[in-house]
Design an enzyme around this catalytic site. Structure first.
Site, PDB file in Angstrom:
ATOM      1  N   ASP A  65     -27.908 -56.106  49.048  1.00  0.00           N
ATOM      2  CA  ASP A  65     -26.137 -55.854  50.042  1.00  0.00           C
ATOM      3  C   ASP A  65     -25.835 -54.772  50.066  1.00  0.00           C
ATOM      4  O   ASP A  65     -24.831 -54.337  49.741  1.00  0.00           O
ATOM      5  CB  ASP A  65     -25.209 -57.683  50.182  1.00  0.00           C
ATOM      6  CG  ASP A  65     -24.850 -57.416  51.317  1.00  0.00           C
ATOM      7  OD1 ASP A  65     -24.926 -56.556  52.197  1.00  0.00           O
ATOM      8  OD2 ASP A  65     -23.598 -57.922  51.563  1.00  0.00           O
ATOM      9  N   TYR A 150     -24.430 -50.075  74.068  1.00  0.00           N
ATOM     10  CA  TYR A 150     -24.727 -50.076  73.600  1.00  0.00           C
ATOM     11  C   TYR A 150     -23.546 -49.573  72.430  1.00  0.00           C
ATOM     12  O   TYR A 150     -23.509 -48.795  71.460  1.00  0.00           O
ATOM     13  CB  TYR A 150     -25.764 -49.983  72.873  1.00  0.00           C
ATOM     14  CG  TYR A 150     -26.207 -50.219  71.838  1.00  0.00           C
ATOM     15  CD1 TYR A 150     -25.844 -51.028  70.524  1.00  0.00           C
ATOM     16  CD2 TYR A 150     -26.826 -49.443  71.051  1.00  0.00           C
ATOM     17  CE1 TYR A 150     -26.750 -50.865  69.010  1.00  0.00           C
ATOM     18  CE2 TYR A 150     -27.663 -49.346  69.936  1.00  0.00           C
ATOM     19  CZ  TYR A 150     -27.334 -50.208  68.746  1.00  0.00           C
ATOM     20  OH  TYR A 150     -27.830 -49.659  67.779  1.00  0.00           O
ATOM     21  N   THR A 188     -40.461 -53.087  67.220  1.00  0.00           N
ATOM     22  CA  THR A 188     -39.988 -54.006  66.036  1.00  0.00           C
ATOM     23  C   THR A 188     -39.880 -55.719  66.369  1.00  0.00           C
ATOM     24  O   THR A 188     -39.582 -56.105  67.552  1.00  0.00           O
ATOM     25  CB  THR A 188     -38.940 -53.318  65.530  1.00  0.00           C
ATOM     26  OG1 THR A 188     -37.686 -53.280  66.876  1.00  0.00           O
ATOM     27  CG2 THR A 188     -38.788 -51.636  64.876  1.00  0.00           C
TER      28      THR A 188
END
Length: 250
Positions: A65, A150, A188
């Site tokens: 992580d 965004y 993606t």
């Protein structure tokens, strides 16, 4: 073109899918030994096995992580004699200022912004000591073609563009190159989901894209591999945009 990467050791973060997995494959094709980091251990192991079998290189999975400082430190110390670092992990959410709360903003930046910076800090010191190395930051077009919808991503990407240019502008004095890549829309899983949503609303999601499509992950990965190679040995402190010309029309 032979990129002269055979035998180099590369670490790619966010390598379980998308651009990260494509970058791992390109580097393995070129003969690099690859270390692949992401949270999805199963996907990493599957990719590592396939790359070993297909290209006869060393490949290692590092389930970590990257938001955790101890995981970053373990990852950096666990990859000896590193020649190339590709910072790629990131999942900054969309949304305007009132839609991205404090916790979501910080959670996202811990991975993509501070994750890039902190891993670079750890790796750069070792590259400087050995007198060579390349760091490629996969950033994103939203840092130059900013989008209020965004806002966390545009702000984070702009910060990473400045970080890349500031460090890469002097890094050759230490024998290290630092460069960035700004992909536009890439095919993606994440982008496909967004496009599918637009299509269900009746819009043509590809209408505004050059050539009527998003970039393939492999197209971005090829650029990353070139920038990481000795064929690009005088390139540092720059961010290269690969978006089919979208940002040029902004």
């Amino acid at each position: 073109m032979d990129l002269n990467l055979r035998g180099k050791r590369a670490l790619v973060t966010g390598a379980s899918k998308g651009i990260g997995a494509a970058t791992a494959e390109v580097l393995a094709e070129e003969g690099c030994h690859v270390h692949l980091a992401a949270r999805d251990a199963s996907a990493l192991e599957d990719l590592v096995g396939r790359l070993r079998a297909a290209y006869g290189i060393e490949a290692h999975a590092h389930p970590v992580d990257l938001r955790r400082a101890e995981d970053l430190a373990d990852l950096a110390s666990g990859v000896p004699d590193l020649d190339i670092l590709v910072n790629n992990a990131g999942d900054i959410p969309g949304g305007a200022l009132d839609a991205v709360d404090r916790e979501s903003w910080r959670h996202a930046w811990e991975l993509k912004v501070f994750g890039y910076i902190d891993l670079t800090r750890l790796v750069y010191a070792r590259m400087k000591a050995q007198g060579h190395g390349v760091i490629v930051n996969n950033i994103g077009m939203a840092g130059e073609r900013v989008d209020s919808g965004y806002i966390a991503g545009s702000s984070g990407n702009a910060a990473l563009m400045a970080f890349t240019r500031a460090l890469g502008g002097r890094s050759l004095r230490d024998g290290v190159r630092v460069v960035g890549v700004n992909p536009g829309p890439v095919a993606t899983d994440r982008i496909r989901a967004l496009l599918d949503g637009a299509a269900r609303s009746g819009a043509d999601p590809m209408a505004a894209f050059p050539a009527g499509r998003a970039a393939a992950p492999r197209e971005v990965a090829d650029l990353i591999a070139f920038l990481a190679s000795a064929r690009s040995s005088y390139t540092s402190g720059v961010v290269v945009t690969i978006d089919g010309g979208l940002s040029a029309t902004a």
